[in-house]
Design a protein around this motif. Sequence first.
Motif: not given
Length: 742
Positions: A366-369, A373-383, A390-392, A552-557
């Motif tokens: 879900g962090f790659g969405d 509804m995601n949190y920018p600081q938690n974003y994890q891209s496929s790349s 990276a989110y913005w 616990y959902q870590g910021a790195d997924g």
Amino acid sequence: MSTASGDPTTGTAGSSASPVTDLPSTEEWTSGQEQEVATAHTGSEPTGAVEAIGAEEQPVPREQAPAAALPYRPVSGRYRGTGGSFQLELRVDVDSIRSGSKVLRRLSGDFFSTSGGTTAYFGSFVVHSPTVTTSATQIVVRGLGTFTWQAGAPVVQVTVPRRRTDQSPGAATVQFLTTSGQAGANYVCPYVSPYFRAVQWEQDSVTGKIPFLSYNTGALPRPPGSPARVLNVPGAYTDAGIQMLVTGGANVIADSSNGWTDSELHGAMQTNFSLWRNVPQWKVWLLVASGYEGLSGVRGIMFDAADSFQRQGCAVFYDLIKGTDPESQRAQLRTYVHELGHAFNLLHSWQKNLARPPAPLGPRGGFGDLSWMNYPQNYQSSSGTSGTAAYWGDFPFQFTDNELIHLRHGFYRDVIMGANPFATGAADIDPELFDEPLVDESGLRLGLRGTRSGFAFGEPVVVELKLETTDLRGRTAHGHLHPDDGLVNIAIRQPSGRTVLYRPLRLRCVDHDETVRLDTTRPAIYSSAYIGYGRDGHYFQQPGTYQLRASYQGADGSRIVSPVLSVTVRHPVSATDERLAELMMGEEQGKLLVLRGSDSPSLRSGNDALQEIVERHAQHPFAVYARMVKGLNAEHEFKSLSPDRTGLTVRAPDTKSAIEQLSPVVKVSEQGKGVDNLTLGMATRRLARAYARQGDMEEAGATLDRLVRHFDTPAFKPHVVEAVRAQAESTRARLMSDFGSG
């Protein structure tokens, strides 16, 4: 419900109808064009093909270029027709209604039954994978529907005539058929709007806080192909096919420098939201408030999650998101859209598998969405890139496809404000969601323990969470360990074998970068949480053994799961114990424990029950919880809007009552017979503030000194003692600043 009453699916409802008070009028969507009204229906039971209930509308001739030279208008949008005692609200989603809008290739609809002068919701359907056949004269959409009840004619076929852009939209003919092809009922539904749904949005603000207006998406770097445009909150929902109608005057209400609590926000909504009613309706309220009391870092909250008609109100907190620079304006847009998304029953991107029923998670848990509804600081891209930048850099200012499906085609009660509770659809959670990962290289460990060996029936169940590093080199983690912050979840297996998810009353959005470094100097962080009451009511309603597990959902997924904790709730042993359990287990008492007290008139009977415990059962162990709730509430002011919405009434702190109630709580808890140590620290600091408010700085300092001495023993690890000492000194400095040397 029989077919004689006009059921178009020749089936029987599986759920009771509920009143509907908020069907948008056709006039809202016509843009000045009059809509044709369907003619009378046959009214007979559909044993075979049923006659059309309305005639196809005729093109309106206009003196423009020949029709053949003009393009066709889209058929997607919303249609409405009546038949017998039913009204059908139809949504067709097969072609683009505006530049850049996504086509989901779906049909959906809601049925409403009419009896006399009343209308009630009957049920909904959606066709997820229809076939679409296009000719020069019409578009035919057909597929097997999923219904909220058992439908006898579940195949849905919609035929819409194709019209040129200089012609009025055509009416949709809807046919329901059995799987063997036998005809059910027909509806003719005139065109209503290019929007799939419409919501009335009322926004108010507090004095001195300027609401967000718009952001130029070209002001900062954006994804390739994402157009530069001026985007506001209604525009973000327009892209999703949802019309946000700004209604009412933008009221400015009085503010308080001490921030807003959940109960104060709910009271403000009931008083200031001119469209508010405790019924399901397509209406939502947003307050631009100053700040959130009691927790730093909360940018917004969907606070209306504590009663039977939820998701009608949310707030954003200006002091954390203010600013006129492009970064601040961009963040404000996201916060507003995000909080309103919760009102539509959208969860955070990484929590959708915890809904009822669960929804699939997007990439990276879900962090790659790329979603509002995601949190920018938690974003994890496929790349492999991650974080806010990276989110913005990737975010095209949109909802995901699954979120669009929910917004446009979700079942009526799952979407409309005031209907199904937040995150609620049908089933319990899947216990396997809390299974241990096969591989765990996170370097973190999550602990969960009860604050006592066993709980009496009716006693508030409080657990302590501990996140620690297992890597001697240290690890960085986010510091949001309380389940109310949405990054920790707790599953509860009840004695019956049913597994449920603890669902907090409030949804705090802590969407900002707050990380902690866990290493040898600070190996762990802690939090305690009352989990006895939430959106589903009381979770520990019977004596027996409960099994708990936290995730616990870590910021790195990473998903770190705690060991299973067994909690015993003991049977009452006397009539007095049974009476005390009754006094503690009311719905209002549960809310008061969560909110740590409230003056709200809607919780008066709960306050009366707690007062009875204090007055008549002062020596019972439960009295410490009743005193704590009453003391914390007395120590804090309580804000409420006047009935005419012109002023703010502030009940000043009652320091005498606060000291009277909190002093025995602290004393008993220091002896190990009251609240847990983390709650003891909070209650002691509030007691010190009560002394400082009344000018007794000496006793305030002595109270903080006693707190440090309580923890400064070999029973507690050095880093815990240092954390308590730091909290005490921070409180002392703040009290000196606020109340002087007295």
